[in-house]
Design a protein around this motif. Sequence first.
Motif, PDB file in Angstrom:
ATOM      1  N   ILE A 142      41.148  61.709  74.645  1.00  0.00           N
ATOM      2  CA  ILE A 142      41.903  61.656  75.898  1.00  0.00           C
ATOM      3  C   ILE A 142      41.509  60.425  76.704  1.00  0.00           C
ATOM      4  CG2 ILE A 142      42.184  62.778  78.152  1.00  0.00           C
ATOM      5  CD1 ILE A 142      42.120  65.460  76.718  1.00  0.00           C
ATOM      6  N   ILE A 143      40.216  60.135  76.745  1.00  0.00           N
ATOM      7  CA  ILE A 143      39.745  58.930  77.444  1.00  0.00           C
ATOM      8  C   ILE A 143      40.344  57.675  76.808  1.00  0.00           C
ATOM      9  CG2 ILE A 143      37.718  57.512  77.955  1.00  0.00           C
ATOM     10  CD1 ILE A 143      36.107  60.053  78.226  1.00  0.00           C
ATOM     11  N   PHE A 144      40.341  57.639  75.457  1.00  0.00           N
ATOM     12  CA  PHE A 144      40.872  56.463  74.768  1.00  0.00           C
ATOM     13  C   PHE A 144      42.349  56.248  75.081  1.00  0.00           C
ATOM     14  CE2 PHE A 144      43.416  55.089  71.098  1.00  0.00           C
ATOM     15  CZ  PHE A 144      43.026  53.764  71.043  1.00  0.00           C
ATOM     16  N   PHE A 145      43.167  57.295  74.949  1.00  0.00           N
ATOM     17  CA  PHE A 145      44.605  57.127  75.157  1.00  0.00           C
ATOM     18  C   PHE A 145      44.937  56.854  76.620  1.00  0.00           C
ATOM     19  CE2 PHE A 145      44.757  59.501  71.092  1.00  0.00           C
ATOM     20  CZ  PHE A 145      45.457  58.556  70.367  1.00  0.00           C
ATOM     21  N   PHE A 146      44.088  57.324  77.528  1.00  0.00           N
ATOM     22  CA  PHE A 146      44.276  56.966  78.932  1.00  0.00           C
ATOM     23  C   PHE A 146      44.067  55.468  79.131  1.00  0.00           C
ATOM     24  CE2 PHE A 146      42.204  56.165  83.054  1.00  0.00           C
ATOM     25  CZ  PHE A 146      43.267  56.476  83.897  1.00  0.00           C
ATOM     26  N   LEU A 147      42.989  54.929  78.565  1.00  0.00           N
ATOM     27  CA  LEU A 147      42.721  53.494  78.677  1.00  0.00           C
ATOM     28  C   LEU A 147      43.771  52.671  77.930  1.00  0.00           C
ATOM     29  CD1 LEU A 147      38.840  53.510  78.170  1.00  0.00           C
ATOM     30  CD2 LEU A 147      40.069  53.169  80.319  1.00  0.00           C
ATOM     31  N   PHE A 148      44.159  53.166  76.746  1.00  0.00           N
ATOM     32  CA  PHE A 148      45.116  52.434  75.918  1.00  0.00           C
ATOM     33  C   PHE A 148      46.498  52.365  76.568  1.00  0.00           C
ATOM     34  CE2 PHE A 148      48.142  52.231  72.314  1.00  0.00           C
ATOM     35  CZ  PHE A 148      47.760  50.998  71.803  1.00  0.00           C
ATOM     36  N   SER A 149      46.808  53.328  77.424  1.00  0.00           N
ATOM     37  CA  SER A 149      48.120  53.350  78.068  1.00  0.00           C
ATOM     38  C   SER A 149      48.339  52.108  78.926  1.00  0.00           C
ATOM     39  CB  SER A 149      48.272  54.610  78.929  1.00  0.00           C
ATOM     40  OG  SER A 149      47.338  54.609  79.998  1.00  0.00           O
ATOM     41  N   PHE A 150      47.270  51.535  79.494  1.00  0.00           N
ATOM     42  CA  PHE A 150      47.412  50.321  80.299  1.00  0.00           C
ATOM     43  C   PHE A 150      47.806  49.134  79.424  1.00  0.00           C
ATOM     44  CE2 PHE A 150      44.458  52.982  82.719  1.00  0.00           C
ATOM     45  CZ  PHE A 150      45.057  52.964  83.971  1.00  0.00           C
ATOM     46  N   ILE A 151      47.230  49.050  78.220  1.00  0.00           N
ATOM     47  CA  ILE A 151      47.579  47.969  77.304  1.00  0.00           C
ATOM     48  C   ILE A 151      48.968  48.174  76.715  1.00  0.00           C
ATOM     49  CG2 ILE A 151      46.991  46.908  75.080  1.00  0.00           C
ATOM     50  CD1 ILE A 151      44.101  47.204  75.717  1.00  0.00           C
ATOM     51  N   SER A 152      49.255  49.393  76.292  1.00  0.00           N
ATOM     52  CA  SER A 152      50.546  49.671  75.657  1.00  0.00           C
ATOM     53  C   SER A 152      51.700  49.434  76.615  1.00  0.00           C
ATOM     54  CB  SER A 152      50.579  51.116  75.139  1.00  0.00           C
ATOM     55  OG  SER A 152      50.473  52.042  76.202  1.00  0.00           O
ATOM     56  N   ARG A 153      51.504  49.756  77.894  1.00  0.00           N
ATOM     57  CA  ARG A 153      52.574  49.536  78.873  1.00  0.00           C
ATOM     58  C   ARG A 153      52.910  48.061  78.995  1.00  0.00           C
ATOM     59  NH1 ARG A 153      50.758  51.386  84.539  1.00  0.00           N
ATOM     60  NH2 ARG A 153      49.431  49.554  84.197  1.00  0.00           N
ATOM     61  N   ASP A 154      51.878  47.212  79.063  1.00  0.00           N
ATOM     62  CA  ASP A 154      52.119  45.767  79.134  1.00  0.00           C
ATOM     63  C   ASP A 154      52.777  45.241  77.863  1.00  0.00           C
ATOM     64  OD1 ASP A 154      50.959  45.765  81.628  1.00  0.00           O
ATOM     65  OD2 ASP A 154      48.972  45.159  80.904  1.00  0.00           O
ATOM     66  N   GLN A 155      52.362  45.770  76.707  1.00  0.00           N
ATOM     67  CA  GLN A 155      52.953  45.325  75.452  1.00  0.00           C
ATOM     68  C   GLN A 155      54.421  45.726  75.341  1.00  0.00           C
ATOM     69  OE1 GLN A 155      50.383  46.887  72.399  1.00  0.00           O
ATOM     70  NE2 GLN A 155      48.949  45.168  72.527  1.00  0.00           N
ATOM     71  N   VAL A 156      54.744  46.927  75.786  1.00  0.00           N
ATOM     72  CA  VAL A 156      56.136  47.390  75.746  1.00  0.00           C
ATOM     73  C   VAL A 156      57.005  46.519  76.650  1.00  0.00           C
ATOM     74  CG1 VAL A 156      57.673  49.272  76.421  1.00  0.00           C
ATOM     75  CG2 VAL A 156      55.615  49.760  75.106  1.00  0.00           C
TER      76      VAL A 156
END
Length: 352
Positions: free
Chosen positions: A91-105
């Motif tokens: 859960i911690i990982f996907f929370f942090l990853f959401s910031f990167i994925s949003r910019d990539q999208v």
Amino acid sequence: MSRSLKECNNCIQQFESHFPHCPYCGQKSGDNLTLNVLFNNTISNYFSVDARFFKSFIPLMVKPGYLPKQFIIGRRMMYLHPAQMYLFISIIFFFLFSFISRDQVEGFDIEIKKDIEQSNNFRDSIRKASQVKLMNDVYEPKIEVENSLVINPKSIDSITKKEKNKSNSIFNIPFNEMEIDSMVAAGASDEDIYKKLGMEADAGYFTKRVYKQILKFFKTKSAGSILQTFYDSIPLAMFILLPIFALILKLFYFRKGRFVHHLVFTFYFFAFLFCVFSWLVLANLIWKDFPGWIMTFAMFSIFFYLLFAIRRFYTERWLRSIIKSSAISFLFLSIVLPFTFLVMVVMAFLFY
């Protein structure tokens, strides 16, 4: 002096009424069922992180294979449950990853729209150039159109024909992009566009789904949602990979315990993976010029962690542990992971 007793609703044992919990089963005394009790118990059971997490975190990171071995031999109250450890860290990982994925999208959408705009500008220039009459075939004058595009009149016809006849393909479905764009702009029905794309009337569900997504892309001109759907499917894919990895361990160590023992090892190992990934994502968010060699080193450290974990958990000699951990890594990375990635890509396209 008589004692006031009450009966436990869970184990039907009697105990003194001033006890806050049943001394036999541990259930709370007078625990009336309310919405708060129902959902609080559920959340606390599956998402609670107590002191055991901090007691488990250091061994997870620096003592590979120690936690699953302790869990298997019965020391289960001292350390966090393997499923809880995996769930919390993921859960911690996907929370942090959401910031990167949003910019990539968002960046992916911007690049797609830029390419589409450049392609449309080029087609408009060709269309306008083709409408200009040739004034002198002898001198072959050059005609300048917008965007500083210079076209030789004699080559206009050939370029226009190429653009009209140019076809692309998705999943081996050929189509003319200019014609489809024109039909969409003209408000043609979906059925007519499907026919133009080449879909047969008796096409199956999967084929219809592919054509539907192609048309959806032509209408929205956005591919960021496909990438977002792909990212959203990663948690489910990782959860599916857990028993597959445990099965691979079972194949290599079929005499070393039941399948559930290998699954416990897998839960802790994947928790370590997500922990490493979380640190890398956090470092990328904080440090914009994050050195690539650190990421490479982290990836190699995962293999050595697996090696030491297998050595400690399965208690085999170093040579056997090296051979088996290498074979397990190769099998998982070269066959299972690419196949899962391919399925995720196809599913992301079909259901975005």
